[in-house]
Design an enzyme around this catalytic site. Sequence first.
Site, PDB file in Angstrom:
ATOM      1  N   ASP A 129      39.794 -14.526 -61.768  1.00 24.43           N
ATOM      2  CA  ASP A 129      40.085 -14.764 -60.346  1.00 24.43           C
ATOM      3  C   ASP A 129      38.819 -15.137 -59.574  1.00 24.43           C
ATOM      4  OD1 ASP A 129      38.837 -12.283 -60.385  1.00 24.43           O
ATOM      5  OD2 ASP A 129      40.375 -11.222 -59.239  1.00 24.43           O
ATOM      6  N   GLU A 130      37.642 -14.943 -60.194  1.00 23.55           N
ATOM      7  CA  GLU A 130      36.385 -15.222 -59.467  1.00 23.55           C
ATOM      8  C   GLU A 130      36.219 -16.712 -59.156  1.00 23.55           C
ATOM      9  OE1 GLU A 130      32.827 -13.259 -60.550  1.00 23.55           O
ATOM     10  OE2 GLU A 130      33.846 -11.409 -61.054  1.00 23.55           O
ATOM     11  N   TYR A 153      28.163 -17.491 -63.007  1.00 19.63           N
ATOM     12  CA  TYR A 153      29.267 -17.132 -63.924  1.00 19.63           C
ATOM     13  C   TYR A 153      30.570 -17.774 -63.459  1.00 19.63           C
ATOM     14  CZ  TYR A 153      33.296 -14.463 -65.563  1.00 19.63           C
ATOM     15  OH  TYR A 153      34.539 -14.117 -66.057  1.00 19.63           O
TER      16      TYR A 153
HETATM   17  P1  NAD Z   1      32.779  -9.794 -73.116  1.00 20.66           P
HETATM   18  O1  NAD Z   1      31.460 -10.187 -72.583  1.00 20.66           O
HETATM   19  O2  NAD Z   1      33.077  -8.358 -73.351  1.00 20.66           O
HETATM   20  O3  NAD Z   1      33.028 -10.533 -74.520  1.00 20.66           O
HETATM   21  C1  NAD Z   1      32.766 -11.899 -74.684  1.00 20.66           C
HETATM   22  C2  NAD Z   1      32.826 -12.224 -76.174  1.00 20.66           C
HETATM   23  O4  NAD Z   1      32.567 -13.629 -76.321  1.00 20.66           O
HETATM   24  C3  NAD Z   1      31.775 -11.477 -76.993  1.00 20.66           C
HETATM   25  O5  NAD Z   1      32.364 -10.966 -78.171  1.00 20.66           O
HETATM   26  C4  NAD Z   1      30.743 -12.559 -77.321  1.00 20.66           C
HETATM   27  O6  NAD Z   1      30.070 -12.363 -78.560  1.00 20.66           O
HETATM   28  C5  NAD Z   1      31.616 -13.815 -77.370  1.00 20.66           C
HETATM   29  N1  NAD Z   1      30.829 -15.019 -77.096  1.00 20.66           N
HETATM   30  C6  NAD Z   1      30.028 -15.256 -76.015  1.00 20.66           C
HETATM   31  N2  NAD Z   1      29.427 -16.463 -76.147  1.00 20.66           N
HETATM   32  C7  NAD Z   1      29.880 -16.994 -77.318  1.00 20.66           C
HETATM   33  C8  NAD Z   1      29.620 -18.209 -78.003  1.00 20.66           C
HETATM   34  N3  NAD Z   1      28.760 -19.111 -77.518  1.00 20.66           N
HETATM   35  N4  NAD Z   1      30.257 -18.455 -79.165  1.00 20.66           N
HETATM   36  C9  NAD Z   1      31.136 -17.534 -79.671  1.00 20.66           C
HETATM   37  N5  NAD Z   1      31.392 -16.358 -79.084  1.00 20.66           N
HETATM   38  C10 NAD Z   1      30.774 -16.085 -77.914  1.00 20.66           C
HETATM   39  O7  NAD Z   1      33.848 -10.455 -72.155  1.00 20.66           O
HETATM   40  P2  NAD Z   1      35.296  -9.934 -71.714  1.00 20.66           P
HETATM   41  O8  NAD Z   1      35.148  -9.067 -70.546  1.00 20.66           O
HETATM   42  O9  NAD Z   1      36.027  -9.479 -72.932  1.00 20.66           O
HETATM   43  O10 NAD Z   1      35.934 -11.311 -71.203  1.00 20.66           O
HETATM   44  C11 NAD Z   1      36.618 -12.179 -72.089  1.00 20.66           C
HETATM   45  C12 NAD Z   1      37.122 -13.387 -71.321  1.00 20.66           C
HETATM   46  O11 NAD Z   1      37.984 -12.967 -70.282  1.00 20.66           O
HETATM   47  C13 NAD Z   1      36.019 -14.206 -70.645  1.00 20.66           C
HETATM   48  O12 NAD Z   1      36.336 -15.565 -70.775  1.00 20.66           O
HETATM   49  C14 NAD Z   1      36.059 -13.761 -69.194  1.00 20.66           C
HETATM   50  O13 NAD Z   1      35.623 -14.789 -68.344  1.00 20.66           O
HETATM   51  C15 NAD Z   1      37.532 -13.496 -69.020  1.00 20.66           C
HETATM   52  N6  NAD Z   1      37.888 -12.506 -68.001  1.00 20.66           N
HETATM   53  C16 NAD Z   1      37.295 -11.255 -68.003  1.00 20.66           C
HETATM   54  C17 NAD Z   1      37.688 -10.309 -67.059  1.00 20.66           C
HETATM   55  C18 NAD Z   1      37.083  -8.925 -67.036  1.00 20.66           C
HETATM   56  O14 NAD Z   1      37.336  -8.178 -66.097  1.00 20.66           O
HETATM   57  N7  NAD Z   1      36.295  -8.519 -68.030  1.00 20.66           N
HETATM   58  C19 NAD Z   1      38.674 -10.642 -66.120  1.00 20.66           C
HETATM   59  C20 NAD Z   1      39.232 -11.922 -66.138  1.00 20.66           C
HETATM   60  C21 NAD Z   1      38.849 -12.836 -67.100  1.00 20.66           C
HETATM   61  O1  DAU Z   2      37.305 -10.440 -61.333  1.00 20.79           O
HETATM   62  C1  DAU Z   2      37.222 -10.662 -62.713  1.00 20.79           C
HETATM   63  C2  DAU Z   2      35.781 -10.468 -63.153  1.00 20.79           C
HETATM   64  O2  DAU Z   2      35.523  -9.068 -63.134  1.00 20.79           O
HETATM   65  C3  DAU Z   2      35.504 -11.043 -64.539  1.00 20.79           C
HETATM   66  O3  DAU Z   2      35.681 -12.427 -64.492  1.00 20.79           O
HETATM   67  C4  DAU Z   2      34.078 -10.702 -64.988  1.00 20.79           C
HETATM   68  O4  DAU Z   2      33.869 -11.160 -66.317  1.00 20.79           O
HETATM   69  C5  DAU Z   2      33.916  -9.203 -64.943  1.00 20.79           C
HETATM   70  O5  DAU Z   2      32.589  -8.850 -65.301  1.00 20.79           O
HETATM   71  C6  DAU Z   2      34.241  -8.670 -63.547  1.00 20.79           C
HETATM   72  O6  DAU Z   2      33.248  -9.113 -62.585  1.00 20.79           O
HETATM   73  P1  DAU Z   2      32.668  -8.151 -61.446  1.00 20.79           P
HETATM   74  O7  DAU Z   2      31.370  -8.670 -61.011  1.00 20.79           O
HETATM   75  O8  DAU Z   2      33.701  -7.898 -60.410  1.00 20.79           O
HETATM   76  O9  DAU Z   2      32.500  -6.802 -62.317  1.00 20.79           O
HETATM   77  P2  DAU Z   2      31.371  -5.689 -62.355  1.00 20.79           P
HETATM   78  O10 DAU Z   2      31.887  -4.566 -63.191  1.00 20.79           O
HETATM   79  O11 DAU Z   2      30.031  -6.240 -62.695  1.00 20.79           O
HETATM   80  O12 DAU Z   2      31.311  -5.198 -60.837  1.00 20.79           O
HETATM   81  C7  DAU Z   2      32.459  -4.674 -60.179  1.00 20.79           C
HETATM   82  C8  DAU Z   2      32.065  -4.372 -58.742  1.00 20.79           C
HETATM   83  O13 DAU Z   2      31.149  -3.265 -58.739  1.00 20.79           O
HETATM   84  C9  DAU Z   2      31.323  -5.512 -58.059  1.00 20.79           C
HETATM   85  O14 DAU Z   2      31.687  -5.553 -56.684  1.00 20.79           O
HETATM   86  C10 DAU Z   2      29.845  -5.143 -58.186  1.00 20.79           C
HETATM   87  C11 DAU Z   2      29.878  -3.631 -58.167  1.00 20.79           C
HETATM   88  N1  DAU Z   2      28.854  -2.940 -58.980  1.00 20.79           N
HETATM   89  C12 DAU Z   2      28.681  -3.317 -60.266  1.00 20.79           C
HETATM   90  C13 DAU Z   2      27.728  -2.684 -61.065  1.00 20.79           C
HETATM   91  C14 DAU Z   2      27.529  -3.114 -62.502  1.00 20.79           C
HETATM   92  C15 DAU Z   2      28.119  -1.885 -58.418  1.00 20.79           C
HETATM   93  O15 DAU Z   2      28.301  -1.536 -57.245  1.00 20.79           O
HETATM   94  N2  DAU Z   2      27.197  -1.265 -59.209  1.00 20.79           N
HETATM   95  C16 DAU Z   2      26.968  -1.619 -60.508  1.00 20.79           C
HETATM   96  O16 DAU Z   2      26.086  -1.013 -61.167  1.00 20.79           O
END
Ligand code: NAD
Ligand code: DAU
Length: 347
Positions: A129-130, A153
Amino acid sequence: MKILVTGGAGFIGANFLNLLVPRHPEHHFVNLDKLTYAANPLSLAAIEAASNYEMTVADIVDYDAVEAVFRKHEPELVVHFAAESHVDRSISGPAPFIKSNIEGTFNLLEACRKHWKPGEGLFHHVSTDEVYGSLGDTGLFTESTAYDPSSPYSASKAASDHLVRAYNRTFKIPMKLTNCSNNYGPYQFPEKLIPLMILNAKDRKPLPVYGEGLNVRDWLYVTDHCDAIWAVINEGRVGETYNVGGHNEVRNIDVVNTLCRIVAEETDSDEAELRGLITYVKDRPGHDLRYAIDAGKIKSELGWTPKETFDTGMRRTVRWYLENTEWVDRVQTGDYRKWIEENYGAR
Ligand code: NAD
Ligand code: DAU
């Protein structure tokens, strides 16, 4: 069906594979992952020996490596999770985000174009959603909200979304796209807010809250996201985008206070002592104020709604991090990197 899952050793990818590999013996799952710092093959221990699962270590930025995987496995479905995912890291060093998230997605699409005739196969792109930027105090992101990314990102993810749609329109690569809100749950690398706060509270370390802690995120338990992706793959319309979210907006400070309460309850310790660890620190540059998803389309078309509430999901997550000490220790000590070297170094 042969399914190529990229990034399956990361947080969401591992949850996706752990859920689907045992449920679908009729499908063969190939996990393509570079094993960056964020990956942890220990997260896949439960399915490692399954006959319908295999892991291949490769970098999606390397087209020849991607092409070799396609030649060997000829996947009919690609579920693309692989990405650099941490906003703070994209601010301190954007280059790997541009490479993996944009060039990596481009390479996968090129491989699909080469291996699939127009209209064949399915590319499911997992996005965020970012890409929509920040909301003010009101309103929700819908599938037609204009893109307005704030961080390197989110800009790299926006670029990858555009590429996926362009390959669909121009080269007739069937695709589906999901834009999801913040996930939490087991196997998340403890640089992200929720696991960081759980482990710091347990270890009595400071709990760093950015700015005033008033930023709002829409939290979704990770397996609900995985179910949504699988529903879209199976029942969603080709060429369409579906927003996925928890209807669960919480201010960061409220997330941290909730975690202090649950960690205190689960460890029989003093909640006030844990709250005393909260430390307000310098804000993240370009910090989006509020994310909130309108998930009406996936609900009305596919009947998907989240199963976990914030309370049940947070309790499960805290328990998981407290109980899975080996996973946590190996991540915190960096020992999992040694394990990766020993098990995958020669490949
Ligand atoms: P993560 O960072 O935990 O895992 C990412 C994985 O991708 C890792 O296993 C890493 O080794 C692999 N990777 C990174 N670069 C690579 C490359 N060049 N070649 C092959 N593998 C590679 O991420 P996540 O939180 O599991 O997110 C997964 C997907 O979901 C991402 O595309 C992210 O944008 C999306 N997403 C995440 C969130 C969230 O809240 N975490 C929310 C919405 C969407
Ligand atoms: O919205 C989806 C996204 O959520 C994904 O696309 C990203 O991959 C995932 O990392 C996440 O992004 P955020 O930046 O929202 O997540 P993060 O856990 O880093 O931070 C959540 C919120 O908390 C954000 O407003 C920043 C704040 N934060 C984060 C950290 C790590 C703090 O206040 N302190 C912290 O130490």
